[in-house]
Design an enzyme around this catalytic site. Structure first.
Site, short mmCIF file in Angstrom:
data_model
loop_
_atom_site.label_atom_id
_atom_site.label_comp_id
_atom_site.label_asym_id
_atom_site.label_seq_id
_atom_site.Cartn_x
_atom_site.Cartn_y
_atom_site.Cartn_z
N ARG A 1 37.55 61.68 32.50
CA ARG A 1 38.86 61.99 33.09
C ARG A 1 39.38 63.30 32.54
NH1 ARG A 1 41.91 57.25 34.92
NH2 ARG A 1 40.75 55.45 34.15
N GLY B 1 48.37 37.14 39.30
CA GLY B 1 48.05 37.38 37.89
C GLY B 1 49.01 38.41 37.33
N GLY C 1 41.90 40.85 39.89
CA GLY C 1 41.10 40.96 38.67
C GLY C 1 40.38 42.30 38.57
N HIS D 1 71.53 37.44 12.31
CA HIS D 1 72.38 36.99 13.42
C HIS D 1 73.25 38.15 13.88
CE1 HIS D 1 74.90 34.41 15.86
NE2 HIS D 1 75.97 35.02 15.31
P1 FAD Z 1 39.68 51.97 29.57
O1 FAD Z 1 41.10 52.11 29.18
O2 FAD Z 1 39.38 51.60 30.97
O3 FAD Z 1 39.01 53.37 29.22
C1 FAD Z 1 37.67 53.64 29.54
C2 FAD Z 1 37.55 55.13 29.72
O4 FAD Z 1 36.16 55.45 29.78
C3 FAD Z 1 38.14 55.67 31.01
O5 FAD Z 1 39.06 56.69 30.74
C4 FAD Z 1 36.94 56.22 31.79
O6 FAD Z 1 37.25 57.41 32.49
C5 FAD Z 1 35.97 56.50 30.67
N1 FAD Z 1 34.57 56.47 31.10
C6 FAD Z 1 33.92 55.51 31.80
N2 FAD Z 1 32.63 55.79 31.93
C7 FAD Z 1 32.44 56.98 31.30
C8 FAD Z 1 31.32 57.80 31.10
N3 FAD Z 1 30.12 57.46 31.53
N4 FAD Z 1 31.50 58.97 30.42
C9 FAD Z 1 32.72 59.33 29.96
N5 FAD Z 1 33.81 58.58 30.11
C10 FAD Z 1 33.67 57.42 30.77
N6 FAD Z 1 46.74 45.92 28.86
C11 FAD Z 1 47.66 45.62 27.92
O7 FAD Z 1 47.30 45.23 26.82
N7 FAD Z 1 49.00 45.75 28.19
C12 FAD Z 1 49.46 46.17 29.38
O8 FAD Z 1 50.66 46.28 29.58
C13 FAD Z 1 48.52 46.49 30.38
N8 FAD Z 1 48.93 46.91 31.58
C14 FAD Z 1 48.00 47.23 32.53
C15 FAD Z 1 48.46 47.64 33.78
C16 FAD Z 1 47.56 47.97 34.77
C17 FAD Z 1 48.06 48.42 36.12
C18 FAD Z 1 46.15 47.92 34.49
C19 FAD Z 1 45.15 48.31 35.54
C20 FAD Z 1 45.70 47.50 33.26
C21 FAD Z 1 46.62 47.15 32.27
N9 FAD Z 1 46.21 46.69 31.02
C22 FAD Z 1 47.14 46.36 30.08
C23 FAD Z 1 44.80 46.56 30.67
C24 FAD Z 1 44.34 47.78 29.83
O9 FAD Z 1 44.60 48.96 30.55
C25 FAD Z 1 42.86 47.68 29.49
O10 FAD Z 1 42.59 46.43 28.90
C26 FAD Z 1 42.47 48.79 28.52
O11 FAD Z 1 42.73 50.05 29.07
C27 FAD Z 1 41.00 48.68 28.16
O12 FAD Z 1 40.66 49.70 27.29
P2 FAD Z 1 39.17 50.28 27.23
O13 FAD Z 1 39.20 51.33 26.19
O14 FAD Z 1 38.20 49.18 27.10
O15 FAD Z 1 38.90 50.92 28.66
P1 NAI Z 2 44.26 38.52 36.83
O1 NAI Z 2 42.93 38.00 36.48
O2 NAI Z 2 45.37 38.50 35.85
O3 NAI Z 2 44.81 37.78 38.14
C1 NAI Z 2 44.08 37.74 39.35
C2 NAI Z 2 44.66 36.65 40.21
O4 NAI Z 2 44.13 36.78 41.51
C3 NAI Z 2 44.31 35.25 39.72
O5 NAI Z 2 45.47 34.47 39.66
C4 NAI Z 2 43.32 34.75 40.77
O6 NAI Z 2 43.37 33.35 40.92
C5 NAI Z 2 43.83 35.49 42.01
N1 NAI Z 2 42.82 35.61 43.10
C6 NAI Z 2 41.51 35.92 42.98
N2 NAI Z 2 40.94 35.94 44.21
C7 NAI Z 2 41.91 35.65 45.11
C8 NAI Z 2 41.95 35.52 46.54
N3 NAI Z 2 40.86 35.69 47.29
N4 NAI Z 2 43.10 35.23 47.15
C9 NAI Z 2 44.24 35.05 46.40
N5 NAI Z 2 44.26 35.15 45.04
C10 NAI Z 2 43.11 35.46 44.41
O7 NAI Z 2 43.96 40.02 37.33
P2 NAI Z 2 44.90 41.26 37.57
O8 NAI Z 2 46.31 40.85 37.75
O9 NAI Z 2 44.23 42.05 38.63
O10 NAI Z 2 44.80 42.04 36.19
C11 NAI Z 2 43.53 42.53 35.72
C12 NAI Z 2 43.52 42.64 34.24
O11 NAI Z 2 44.41 43.65 33.79
C13 NAI Z 2 43.90 41.35 33.57
O12 NAI Z 2 42.76 40.87 32.89
C14 NAI Z 2 44.98 41.68 32.63
O13 NAI Z 2 44.69 41.22 31.35
C15 NAI Z 2 45.05 43.21 32.62
N6 NAI Z 2 46.47 43.57 32.69
C16 NAI Z 2 47.27 43.27 31.64
C17 NAI Z 2 48.61 43.51 31.67
C18 NAI Z 2 49.45 43.12 30.51
O14 NAI Z 2 48.92 42.84 29.46
N7 NAI Z 2 50.76 43.10 30.65
C19 NAI Z 2 49.25 44.13 32.83
C20 NAI Z 2 48.32 44.37 33.89
C21 NAI Z 2 46.99 44.12 33.79
#
Ligand code: FAD
Ligand code: NAI
Length: 462
Positions: free
Chosen positions: A35, A178, A268, A441
């Site tokens: 990225r 989710g 998911g 408190h």
């Molecule tokens: P990533 O953050 O996915 O980082 C992997 C990086 O590797 C990427 O930047 C990618 O570009 C890079 N990469 C991949 N392949 C290659 C390659 N071959 N060469 C070089 N670079 C490469 N988790 C929380 O705990 N709290 C939250 O509030 C939360 N909110 C979320 C909201 C959303 C909308 C989403 C989608 C996810 C959220 N998550 C949250 C989940 C969290 O983002 C992930 O669990 C976390 O980013 C995982 O970290 P990681 O380092 O494993 O991978």
């Molecule tokens: P999720 O796994 O939390 O939820 C997916 C939901 O979709 C489940 O309830 C599942 O039963 C439902 N589902 C699957 N197939 C379906 C279908 N065909 N029709 C209707 N429902 C269906 O996945 P989500 O919300 O996409 O998040 C992905 C990951 O990102 C999670 O593992 C989460 O831990 C991480 N994340 C964490 C956040 C946080 O910590 N606050 C915020 C956002 C993401």
């Protein structure tokens, strides 16, 4: 001589934390990131931008609901979505450039581009090949879609597109109740969309304590979110002016449709390992595209490690970070370790939902004798005065030893309050330890203490 002691592939929370800790432990370290900015999914298109949108939409909602009652009168704010997106983008930029600064400070080389493992100890980035004694795979995850649905990130979006919409949709259908579905669904419901969440299971937030789940769904319904549960989405048809979502109710196989302007697919995420050269390197995979590792996160190839969303466990930024630190310590010859029993999970809706340890359902299934201490935020002075009295703290403790086994909080600041319990659990605390600790408190944290008191002789304010 290898160019580096460690090359980390992926600059997300798992990868960048691992790289920084490796450097702090005296290892010559590089991090490959394709990225344009560091920070991975979390900082660029995940945790950080979604929390910015949640924050802005919460304040908007607060201004329209509770300001009058507090004597704050005057014009109500209007939504300027493009300005809100600018605020979101600037929050992301501050955070991603912060990681770049930390790399410089800790002397981690950022190898810009997409990395490929070319055999043990070799990583190719573009035309250059770098050698390392250890390679850490931290390539994260990507959104998984459903058959019959073609994501275009404009009208049919994943979370990435949902964070970049050009306008607030009139009707939004969210597939999946989710974490992403409920966080992003809440944002748009607050900004004025009519949001319908379609969920395959017969309840929302799978895996969470059932009592919390029920209360949570009630509160979200009160906020205007509609739920269709036990429904499998069959497909989304993109018509000229609208989208048609078809779903089948699991109880009787009947089919129905919903119209939408935007459909958010939140069903998911799956590990991302495209183009990494895993097969050539002989790295074994586990089920569902995850990498197989031993208990210390080393793959079957000595010197190749994997962590974060690409391996088993909850896909959470803080879990990835903890694994990053543990792997760095292992590579440096120390005893790095992650306690998977004490990883909190937080949903950043209003109210927040936070959970750690066992749910009541899990304890029942294990046949364990436990006691429950519960305390409603309605009995907490601070929460009540802030109009935040909905929700409760639920503490689960061993019936004989009083040791804390789990905690589930729905209410104000739940995501922060849970850490008192996490620290307690790390130290093997009993509920009584929390109950006998003086809490200031008026704070929300008094509700945690009251729940701990409820595990013993009883709460005072309930
Ligand atoms: P990533 O953050 O996915 O980082 C992997 C990086 O590797 C990427 O930047 C990618 O570009 C890079 N990469 C991949 N392949 C290659 C390659 N071959 N060469 C070089 N670079 C490469 N988790 C929380 O705990 N709290 C939250 O509030 C939360 N909110 C979320 C909201 C959303 C909308 C989403 C989608 C996810 C959220 N998550 C949250 C989940 C969290 O983002 C992930 O669990 C976390 O980013 C995982 O970290 P990681 O380092 O494993 O991978
Ligand atoms: P999720 O796994 O939390 O939820 C997916 C939901 O979709 C489940 O309830 C599942 O039963 C439902 N589902 C699957 N197939 C379906 C279908 N065909 N029709 C209707 N429902 C269906 O996945 P989500 O919300 O996409 O998040 C992905 C990951 O990102 C999670 O593992 C989460 O831990 C991480 N994340 C964490 C956040 C946080 O910590 N606050 C915020 C956002 C993401």
């Amino acid at each position: 001589m290898a160019d580096y002691d460690v090359i980390v592939i992926g600059g997300g929370p798992g990868g960048y934390v691992c790289a920084i800790r490796c450097a702090q432990l005296g290892l010559k370290t590089a991090c490959v990131e394709g990225r344009e900015t560091l920070g991975g999914t979390c900082l660029n298109v995940g945790c950080i931008p979604s929390k910015a949108m949640l924050h802005a939409s919460e304040l908007y909602h607060e201004a329209h609901t509770n300001f009058d009652a507090m004597g704050l009168e005057g014009a109500k704010p209007k939504v300027n979505l493009s300005k809100m997106l600018e605020y979101k983008a600037s929050t992301v930029k501050t955070n991603t450039s912060g990681i770049e600064f930390l790399f410089k400070k800790n002397k981690v080389d950022w190898l810009k581009g997409w990395g490929k493992i070319d055999g043990a100890g070799k990583v190719t980035v573009g035309k250059e090949t770098h050698t390392a004694k250890n390679i850490v795979i931290a390539t994260g995850s990507e959104a998984s879609s459903l058959p019959g649905i073609e994501v275009d990130e404009k009208r049919i979006v994943t979370s990435t597109g949902a964070l970049e919409l050009g306008s607030v949709p009139k009707k939004m259908v969210v597939i999946g109740a989710g974490v992403i579905g409920l966080e992003m669904g809440s944002v748009y419901a607050r900004l004025g969309s009519e949001v319908t969440v379609v969920e395959f299971l017969d309840h929302i937030t799978p895996g969470m304590d059932a009592e919390v789940t029920r209360a949570f769904q009630k509160m979200l319904t009160k906020q205007g979110l509609n739920f269709i549960l036990g429904a499998a989405v069959q497909g989304v048809e993109a018509l000229k002016t609208k989208l048609k979502v078809t779903y089948k109710l699991r109880k009787d196989d009947s089919e129905a449709t919903l119209d939408a302007d935007v459909v958010l697919v939140a069903t998911g995420r799956k590990p991302y390992t495209d183009g990494l050269g895993l097969e050539g390197a002989g790295v074994e995979m586990a089920e569902r595209g995850m990498l197989k590792t031993d208990a210390h996160l080393q793959t079957n190839v000595p010197g190749i490690w994997a962590l974060g969303d690409v391996v088993a466990g909850p896909m959470l930024a803080h879990k990835a970070e903890d694994e990053g630190m543990a792997v760095a310590e292992r590579i440096a010859g120390q005893a790095g370790h992650v306690n998977y029993g004490v990883i909190p999970g937080v949903i950043y809706t209003t109210p927040e939902v936070a959970t750690v340890g066992k749910t009541e359902e899990q304890l029942k299934e294990e046949g364990r004798a436990y006691k429950v201490g519960k305390f409603p935020f309605m009995g907490n002075a601070r929460a009540k005065s802030y109009f935040l009295g909905d929700g409760f703290v639920k503490l689960l403790a061993d019936a004989q030893t009083d040791r804390i086994l789990g905690a589930h909080i729905i209410g104000p600041m739940a995501g922060d309050l849970i850490h008192e319990i996490c620290v307690g659990m790390e130290f093997g605390a009993a509920a009584e330890d929390i109950a006998r600790t003086c809490h200031a408190h008026p704070t929300f944290s008094e509700a945690v203490r009251e729940a701990a008191l409820a595990c013993g002789d009883g709460a005072i304010h309930a």
